[in-house]
Design an enzyme around this catalytic site. Structure first.
Site, mmCIF file in Angstrom:
data_model
loop_
_atom_site.group_PDB
_atom_site.id
_atom_site.type_symbol
_atom_site.label_atom_id
_atom_site.label_comp_id
_atom_site.label_asym_id
_atom_site.label_seq_id
_atom_site.Cartn_x
_atom_site.Cartn_y
_atom_site.Cartn_z
ATOM 1 C CD GLU A 37 32.624 38.701 55.022
ATOM 2 O OE1 GLU A 37 33.817 38.482 54.730
ATOM 3 O OE2 GLU A 37 31.831 39.282 54.266
ATOM 4 C CB CYS A 193 40.125 45.216 39.390
ATOM 5 S SG CYS A 193 41.709 46.064 39.512
ATOM 6 C CB CYS A 200 41.339 47.109 31.714
ATOM 7 S SG CYS A 200 42.581 46.586 32.925
ATOM 8 C CB CYS A 203 37.262 48.571 34.387
ATOM 9 S SG CYS A 203 37.419 49.418 35.979
ATOM 10 C CB CYS A 209 42.452 52.715 35.982
ATOM 11 S SG CYS A 209 43.607 51.512 36.689
#
Length: 289
Positions: A37, A193, A200, A203, A209
């Site tokens: 992280e 995305c 798309c 997706c 969306c």
DNA sequence: CATACGTGGGC
DNA sequence: TGCCCAAGTAT
């Protein structure tokens, strides 16, 4: 389709398409997640991969890192960028050793109190390393929700209260589903995305969306400010630090000679590195990490 | 709340 | 070629 159904679709997509990243492996420790992280804050996955492997081999626990000099952490950080993250990770390791018995905390507030751990990172560690249910709102998830539900190509420049509320509304009830959503919504933003040229057609939630159904309208909000770099103090600091990473130590003159376009800027950069503790002066007058 | 803070890959 | 962007944090 309601939100739980869409969340399930993203989860199914994730099961089939997620990248096999080492910090997502079942046997990865909380420390491994925490290191990832820190490294992933503003640095792409492909560049983090080798650095993460090397870091975990060398310092498999917070205590191992805490036993080192902070300069070693900065040197091992290499060219990941934003070296203060290495400094903060080292300081966080010390805090974990001294205040948490050497174990990465699972509590959000305890995590937040660690150097370099902000709102996102605390939620990410609690979620990915400890399976806790939290809103994990990074740049990927912000973009996904902005498009999917908000109909906007991009989220606001700064994280808003409205975005936090929207994200909370998407958070599944159980710990397991919540952590799965955190990981899968981030992955969707990273692989499908994307900021530019989103895929798309691939997706899993394209019919739902708002942005896509509206014809992917162009961004009409305030102009988005870029990050200048050439000629900035940041670049100058990077040059000086780069030299110190491969040298044991150096004189001021040697360092300043690396940035001749603006000598005053070079002096300022060295002074700020010293002030930040990223660089330290030795008794003999030379500077080192 | 805007700004400083590294670095490199892609188009 | 520049400009944009990448799992943000601290001030």
């Amino acid at each position: 389709m309601d939100r739980p159904a869409l969340v399930a679709r993203v989860a199914a997509w994730y099961a089939a398409h997620a990248r096999p990243l080492p910090w997502r492996a079942p046997d990865c420790t909380p420390w491994g997640v925490m290191v990832s992280e820190f490294m992933l804050q503003q640095t792409p996955v492909v560049r983090v991969l080798p650095a993460w492997e090397a870091w975990l081999s060398r310092w498999p626990t917070p205590a191992a890192l805490a036993a080192e000099e902070p300069g070693e952490a900065v040197r091992a950080w290499g060219r990941l960028g934003y070296p203060r993250r290495a400094q903060r990770l080292h300081a966080a390791a010390i805090a974990i050793r001294d205040e948490h018995g050497g174990a990465v905390p699972a509590d959000l507030e305890a995590l937040r109190s660690l150097p370099g751990v902000g709102e996102y990172t605390a939620a990410a560690i609690a979620s990915f390393a400890h399976g806790r249910r939290h809103v994990v709102l990074d740049t990927n998830v912000r973009r996904v929700l902005s498009r999917l539900e908000g109909g906007q190509q991009y989220p606001p420049a700064t994280l808003t209260r409205g975005e936090r509320e929207r994200a909370a509304a998407w958070l599944p009830e159980s710990d397991a589903d919540a952590t799965a959503w955190a990981a899968s919504s981030m992955e969707l933003g990273a692989l499908i995305c994307t900021a530019d040229a989103p895929r798309c057609d691939a997706c899993p939630v394209q019919e739902a969306c708002v942005w896509l159904v509206a014809g992917r309208p162009a961004w009409d909000g305030p102009p988005r400010v870029g990050q200048a770099y050439a000629g900035t103090d940041r670049q100058c600091r990077g040059v000086l630090l780069g030299a110190l990473r491969t040298a044991d130590a150096a004189s001021d003159d040697t360092l300043l000679a690396l940035w001749t376009s603006d000598p005053a800027q070079a002096r300022r950069a060295l002074a700020s590195l010293l002030a930040d503790g990223l660089v330290r002066r030795r008794p003999d007058g030379s500077v080192t990490l």
